[in-house]
Write a protein that holds these residues in place. Structure first.
Motif, PDB file in Angstrom:
ATOM      1  N   TYR C  63      23.236 -17.418 -33.168  1.00 35.56           N
ATOM      2  CA  TYR C  63      22.301 -17.870 -32.160  1.00 35.56           C
ATOM      3  C   TYR C  63      21.373 -16.765 -31.663  1.00 35.56           C
ATOM      4  O   TYR C  63      20.594 -16.974 -30.738  1.00 35.56           O
ATOM      5  CB  TYR C  63      23.069 -18.503 -30.996  1.00 35.56           C
ATOM      6  N   HIS C  65      18.689 -15.331 -32.739  1.00 35.61           N
ATOM      7  CA  HIS C  65      17.244 -15.582 -32.741  1.00 35.61           C
ATOM      8  C   HIS C  65      16.835 -16.465 -31.575  1.00 35.61           C
ATOM      9  O   HIS C  65      15.868 -16.195 -30.872  1.00 35.61           O
ATOM     10  CB  HIS C  65      16.828 -16.260 -34.051  1.00 35.61           C
ATOM     11  N   GLN C  66      17.617 -17.513 -31.405  1.00 29.36           N
ATOM     12  CA  GLN C  66      17.236 -18.457 -30.353  1.00 29.36           C
ATOM     13  C   GLN C  66      17.438 -17.869 -28.971  1.00 29.36           C
ATOM     14  O   GLN C  66      16.677 -18.127 -28.053  1.00 29.36           O
ATOM     15  CB  GLN C  66      18.041 -19.744 -30.529  1.00 29.36           C
ATOM     16  N   VAL C  67      18.484 -17.073 -28.830  1.00 28.80           N
ATOM     17  CA  VAL C  67      18.697 -16.424 -27.542  1.00 28.80           C
ATOM     18  C   VAL C  67      17.546 -15.462 -27.264  1.00 28.80           C
ATOM     19  O   VAL C  67      17.003 -15.417 -26.149  1.00 28.80           O
ATOM     20  CB  VAL C  67      20.054 -15.684 -27.519  1.00 28.80           C
ATOM     21  N   ASP C  68      17.201 -14.742 -28.312  1.00 35.77           N
ATOM     22  CA  ASP C  68      16.098 -13.799 -28.122  1.00 35.77           C
ATOM     23  C   ASP C  68      14.810 -14.528 -27.742  1.00 35.77           C
ATOM     24  O   ASP C  68      14.086 -14.125 -26.828  1.00 35.77           O
ATOM     25  CB  ASP C  68      15.874 -12.989 -29.413  1.00 35.77           C
ATOM     26  N   ALA C  69      14.557 -15.598 -28.436  1.00 31.32           N
ATOM     27  CA  ALA C  69      13.340 -16.358 -28.135  1.00 31.32           C
ATOM     28  C   ALA C  69      13.349 -16.829 -26.692  1.00 31.32           C
ATOM     29  O   ALA C  69      12.336 -16.776 -25.978  1.00 31.32           O
ATOM     30  CB  ALA C  69      13.230 -17.545 -29.088  1.00 31.32           C
ATOM     31  N   CYS C  70      14.515 -17.266 -26.276  1.00 27.67           N
ATOM     32  CA  CYS C  70      14.640 -17.758 -24.903  1.00 27.67           C
ATOM     33  C   CYS C  70      14.385 -16.610 -23.918  1.00 27.67           C
ATOM     34  O   CYS C  70      13.688 -16.781 -22.912  1.00 27.67           O
ATOM     35  CB  CYS C  70      16.037 -18.340 -24.728  1.00 27.67           C
ATOM     36  N   GLN C  94      14.061 -25.102 -21.572  1.00 23.00           N
ATOM     37  CA  GLN C  94      14.204 -24.518 -22.898  1.00 23.00           C
ATOM     38  C   GLN C  94      15.659 -24.114 -23.151  1.00 23.00           C
ATOM     39  O   GLN C  94      16.208 -24.333 -24.244  1.00 23.00           O
ATOM     40  CB  GLN C  94      13.282 -23.297 -23.013  1.00 23.00           C
ATOM     41  N   ASP C  97      17.663 -27.212 -23.824  1.00 20.21           N
ATOM     42  CA  ASP C  97      17.400 -27.702 -25.179  1.00 20.21           C
ATOM     43  C   ASP C  97      18.253 -26.955 -26.183  1.00 20.21           C
ATOM     44  O   ASP C  97      18.813 -27.533 -27.115  1.00 20.21           O
ATOM     45  CB  ASP C  97      15.921 -27.489 -25.540  1.00 20.21           C
ATOM     46  N   PHE C  98      18.320 -25.656 -25.983  1.00 21.85           N
ATOM     47  CA  PHE C  98      19.120 -24.833 -26.870  1.00 21.85           C
ATOM     48  C   PHE C  98      20.593 -25.244 -26.821  1.00 21.85           C
ATOM     49  O   PHE C  98      21.234 -25.521 -27.848  1.00 21.85           O
ATOM     50  CB  PHE C  98      18.943 -23.369 -26.466  1.00 21.85           C
ATOM     51  N   THR C 101      21.907 -28.846 -28.142  1.00 25.15           N
ATOM     52  CA  THR C 101      21.883 -29.084 -29.589  1.00 25.15           C
ATOM     53  C   THR C 101      22.966 -28.275 -30.298  1.00 25.15           C
ATOM     54  O   THR C 101      23.094 -28.367 -31.519  1.00 25.15           O
ATOM     55  CB  THR C 101      20.519 -28.700 -30.174  1.00 25.15           C
ATOM     56  N   LYS C 102      23.766 -27.530 -29.572  1.00 22.16           N
ATOM     57  CA  LYS C 102      24.819 -26.715 -30.183  1.00 22.16           C
ATOM     58  C   LYS C 102      26.170 -27.255 -29.762  1.00 22.16           C
ATOM     59  O   LYS C 102      26.717 -26.865 -28.722  1.00 22.16           O
ATOM     60  CB  LYS C 102      24.702 -25.248 -29.747  1.00 22.16           C
TER      61      LYS C 102
END
Lengths: 191, 191, 191, 191
Positions: C63, C65-70, C94, C97-98, C101-102
């Motif tokens: 996760y 990448h998504q954490v970083d994006a967040c 946001q 949403d992350f 979906t997990k």
DNA sequence: AATGAATGAGCATTCATTCAT
DNA sequence: AATGAATGAATGCTCATTCAT
């Protein structure tokens, strides 16, 4: 064929398991605790489950060689014996030899316990057709009573198998002799 | 004889237990959980143990009447039948009728499981002599092969019993027919 | 940075594992058996342990990448939104949403199960400061109640995370709506 | 009512089990091994299965009193509080008090693990209607936003329950405060 | 005498983790 | 580096038997 697992240790364990299972089966029957078999083989319990997911798989593996040999003996005996009935007699002898040396196997073969289906299936798939052919041939040759033509290989084998139940334990019970009587009972009365 | 317990309620319980056990044995085999039998009888589990310290005692008690009837039928058949062999056939028929209607009984009879010794003992004490006499008489009359004279009532009964193993479950297996073949195999070949 | 393993096959495996883990996590949750993940990736189990010594390491990597994006979205939203509170709302959106979906991720995030410390640490290190800044800004702007100034990013995030527990399984539970209520509860009563 | 088992020792054990389970649940969560609970209670494992055939039965029994008290508090609060919203606030407070003192309970309540159905059923049957009525009343009184009228007691309770997940472990997480924020979020913005 | 609660050994099975190959 | 075989602790559950009531 049947090269078994790739790795040397896995092959060694598989063989150790087969040997151990054979030993424990003789001592405690084919329903012996998984732990006992693992201990006898000197492996962890998980190893048994890896190699043989169900108990039936293990039993089949333990006896596969002998079952196969028995299955293959049928046509050979039919070709080499004096008469079909003689071939049947000899084949049954071999089958009985197999069963009486396997403590509890005959019992499990009769068990309706689900979970032994694979075991039943293997034994029956391999042996019933052979037994059936020998029986049919002996009917055709006139040695066996015509009214038993529809008995079928399965019933005959189950009968023989049943006569062997408990034979390993009790020396006063002579399964071979009783089977011989049963097979004699198939014969058309002379004269 | 066998007057049973002194107190009326104890006698009542004993009978309730026998009835319940018979019912449960048919439904779940003679190795059914003690609790189930107690529940069916409407008594506590301790009551079963008081009346029947071992499972074998209970089984014996449940089937005592029928075993006795079977035992008593032997001499009667010998007296009334045309030949000793015919008497033997009929007696075996009756024994088979008894076994195949008792789910699992044949299996337990063969079991080497210690704890069933009382059961074995009773069956054998009562029935083996009867079976042996019928067999001997049929040997004497020349109907049964002389070389089977030393087979003995015990082995013959165990053979018959074994042929009945599993017969209650599987309608495709005709224990009576196989027993008939076995008994036919006792015969001296004609001519 | 994070160039990953030197050898090409090791890098390939690492990526295969991340993809496989993502897939299996969705299907069976983040506590899925290691074996399943290895199988999905087509690698041995040992390979997982080499690349990701603990389960938490794997989850973090999956996760990241998504954490970083967040994390990076926070300052951006603060700059682009009409007000700090609006930025907070969108950022929480946001984050939700992350999480939803997990499958199971929110649960593990709350778990006190030691072994997930690395996971907690990563999430918190990256996201708590961001969340805290957004919250502080919204307090400063007067949109959020002053008495919640000391709530902190951590608690707010844990609350939001908790509201998302189980949201993936049950369509009748609308985590987003409840989170919206929670965020609305931060607001200073108008008037 | 609910006099429990007839025999004194059985009653004693039942209570010992409830106490032990409560203790172990706090220490190790409601999914603690059966063996541990039995050991804590000083009874055999079979005794647990006799009294509480499934784990859910045990959990329900452990918390029944408190759940019932919570359910009964709803109407009382509605009658005695200044406004329906105040009643809702107080009732939620009580519910949170209950949950945060039960290590892991909130987690299990969210679990989709089959086998906890009886547990879910009990909690929901008892509490959801109460929560729903309080919510409805607060909508009617105009204190709660009309657009949340269809949120329902179930979702609100799940939200509150979720906010309590893990609260017992971590003193830095103040579930009560976050729940208060959530409930504040229900309010119609003044003015 | 009857009850049935309690006991606990016994067994199957799973799966995280290690380590020989 | 990769593999996957092996390990064995952990856990749930059943049921024969005992014994307090």
């Amino acid at each position: 064929m049947r090269p078994g697992p790739r790795r040397k240790d896995a092959r060694r364990n598989q063989q150790a398991l087969l040997d151990a299972a054979a030993t424990v089966f003789v001592a405690s029957g084919v329903e012996a605790p998984v732990r006992d078999i693992a201990a006898e083989a000197g492996v962890g319990m998980g190893t048994i489950y890896r190699h043989f997911p169900t108990r039936a798989d293990l039993i089949v593996a333990v006896y596969r060689h002998q079952v196969d040999a028995c299955a293959e003996a049928g046509p050979a005996l039919l070709a080499s014996s004096r008469t079909p009935y003689a071939a049947l007699e000899q084949w049954i002898d071999q089958f009985v030899d197999f069963l009486v040396t396997k403590h509890g196997l005959a019992g499990v073969l009769q068990s309706d316990n689900s979970g032994f289906e694979a075991l039943h299936a293997y034994f029956l798939d391999r042996l019933v057709p052979v037994c059936g052919e020998l029986l049919d041939a002996a009917v055709e040759s006139g040695e066996v009573r015509r009214d038993l033509a529809d008995l079928g290989g399965l019933q005959l084998m189950r009968g023989v198998g049943n006569l062997c139940v408990g034979a390993s334990n009790d020396p006063s019970y002579d399964a071979r002799r009783l089977v011989a009587v049963l097979i004699a009972g198939l014969r058309r009365p002379a004269g």
